[in-house]
Design a protein around this motif. Structure first.
Motif, PDB file in Angstrom:
ATOM      1  N   VAL A 100      -6.012   6.955  -8.721  1.00 17.03           N
ATOM      2  CA  VAL A 100      -5.340   6.116  -9.721  1.00 17.03           C
ATOM      3  C   VAL A 100      -5.009   4.743  -9.137  1.00 17.03           C
ATOM      4  N   LEU A 101      -4.567   4.715  -7.893  1.00 13.23           N
ATOM      5  CA  LEU A 101      -4.250   3.443  -7.247  1.00 13.23           C
ATOM      6  C   LEU A 101      -5.499   2.604  -7.011  1.00 13.23           C
ATOM      7  N   GLU A 102      -6.624   3.243  -6.747  1.00 17.43           N
ATOM      8  CA  GLU A 102      -7.881   2.500  -6.618  1.00 17.43           C
ATOM      9  C   GLU A 102      -8.288   1.883  -7.958  1.00 17.43           C
ATOM     10  N   GLU A 103      -8.019   2.605  -9.040  1.00 16.92           N
ATOM     11  CA  GLU A 103      -8.245   2.023 -10.363  1.00 16.92           C
ATOM     12  C   GLU A 103      -7.371   0.794 -10.562  1.00 16.92           C
ATOM     13  N   LEU A 151      -4.126  -4.991 -10.273  1.00 14.80           N
ATOM     14  CA  LEU A 151      -2.714  -4.691 -10.514  1.00 14.80           C
ATOM     15  C   LEU A 151      -1.903  -4.518  -9.227  1.00 14.80           C
ATOM     16  N   LEU A 152      -2.580  -4.373  -8.078  1.00 10.41           N
ATOM     17  CA  LEU A 152      -1.867  -4.167  -6.821  1.00 10.41           C
ATOM     18  C   LEU A 152      -1.491  -5.500  -6.179  1.00 10.41           C
ATOM     19  N   ARG A 153      -0.391  -5.480  -5.457  1.00 14.21           N
ATOM     20  CA  ARG A 153      -0.015  -6.657  -4.682  1.00 14.21           C
ATOM     21  C   ARG A 153      -0.970  -6.807  -3.502  1.00 14.21           C
ATOM     22  N   ALA A 154      -1.095  -8.017  -3.018  1.00 12.82           N
ATOM     23  CA  ALA A 154      -1.975  -8.296  -1.889  1.00 12.82           C
ATOM     24  C   ALA A 154      -1.568  -7.453  -0.685  1.00 12.82           C
ATOM     25  N   ALA A 173      -0.637   3.793   0.044  1.00 13.31           N
ATOM     26  CA  ALA A 173       0.363   3.755  -1.029  1.00 13.31           C
ATOM     27  C   ALA A 173       0.497   5.123  -1.680  1.00 13.31           C
ATOM     28  N   ALA A 174      -0.611   5.860  -1.762  1.00 13.69           N
ATOM     29  CA  ALA A 174      -0.577   7.206  -2.340  1.00 13.69           C
ATOM     30  C   ALA A 174       0.238   8.153  -1.477  1.00 13.69           C
ATOM     31  N   VAL A 228       4.513  -2.324  -4.782  1.00 12.41           N
ATOM     32  CA  VAL A 228       3.103  -1.942  -4.856  1.00 12.41           C
ATOM     33  C   VAL A 228       2.353  -2.722  -5.936  1.00 12.41           C
ATOM     34  N   PHE A 229       3.002  -2.911  -7.090  1.00 10.69           N
ATOM     35  CA  PHE A 229       2.296  -3.473  -8.246  1.00 10.69           C
ATOM     36  C   PHE A 229       2.786  -4.875  -8.604  1.00 10.69           C
ATOM     37  N   ARG A 230       1.961  -5.585  -9.337  1.00  8.95           N
ATOM     38  CA  ARG A 230       2.260  -6.944  -9.764  1.00  8.95           C
ATOM     39  C   ARG A 230       2.792  -6.965 -11.201  1.00  8.95           C
TER      40      ARG A 230
END
Length: 215
Positions: A143-146, A152-155, A162-163, A201-203
């Motif tokens: 899901v995080l790779e998606e 959607l992920l921060r740099a 993160a998982a 983790v997310f933007r």
């Protein structure tokens, strides 16, 4: 007659599972013998061995009772109606809501977290837990790779790492709840506890887009 015998056998099996859940909860797994469970159920020890090979087999059958509910919650992670970050947010809220509303789920999680030593005859549980953890982290990584593919992920955020962090956060919150099971602080303030991790983790608050149930 054969059908009735099978029905009666299944009733006995369910009685043994119900009783094991109660006795494990009260005494812990290591301190509970199959004889204790049989006596509490008003049955013979032989009745247990008719249905279960040993205490580990019985314990695994007990845990199997909550698998459908957990699989239903995990299906949220594959729901493409929401962006990947929102799916993760919705998933963890659904998981802890299940713990809050389902007494069996809460009790079995507490038995597993604080009432079961994974040594001796229960040592295989450690390998099973490791396998389950790896499967869950693989699903979260997917899901995080998606989310990464959608920007959607921060740099600098690595999906696999993160998982691991997110799964550890879930487990830590669950453990904290189980050792103080009457305290509903985690249930009431779950969003506030999760937000710092999701912010890191997310933007752009993307996890709140359309899939954020109230804690």
């Amino acid at each position: 007659m054969a059908r009735k015998t099978r029905e009666e056998a299944e009733q006995t099996r369910q009685l043994l599972l119900d009783t094991a859940e109660k006795v494990f909860w009260e005494q812990g797994v290591a301190a509970t013998s199959l004889t204790d469970i049989a006596a509490a159920a008003g049955l013979t020890r032989g009745a247990i061995y008719w249905h279960f090979a040993n205490k580990l087999d019985l314990f695994n059958a007990l845990c199997d009772r909550i698998v459908p509910a957990l699989e239903a919650v995990d299906s949220i992670l594959l729901d493409t109606h929401y962006n990947p970050a929102a799916r993760l947010w919705h998933h963890v809220h659904a998981l802890f809501n299940l713990l809050h509303t389902n007494e069996r789920m809460r009790r079995l999680c507490a038995i597993h977290h604080i009432g079961c030593e994974q040594v001796g005859e229960m040592a295989p549980l450690l390998l099973e837990q490791l396998s389950w953890t790896q499967e869950k982290e693989a699903l979260l990584t997917h899901v995080l790779e998606e989310a990464e593919a959608k920007g959607l992920l921060r740099a600098g955020v690595v999906p696999r790492l993160a998982a691991v962090g997110l799964n550890s956060l879930y487990g830590g919150l669950c453990h904290s709840w189980m050792i103080a099971i009457e305290n509903d602080t985690i249930h009431r303030h779950l969003s506030a506890m999760l937000s710092p991790y999701f912010v890191g983790v997310f933007r752009d608050d993307c996890w709140l887009q359309g899939a954020a149930p109230a804690a």
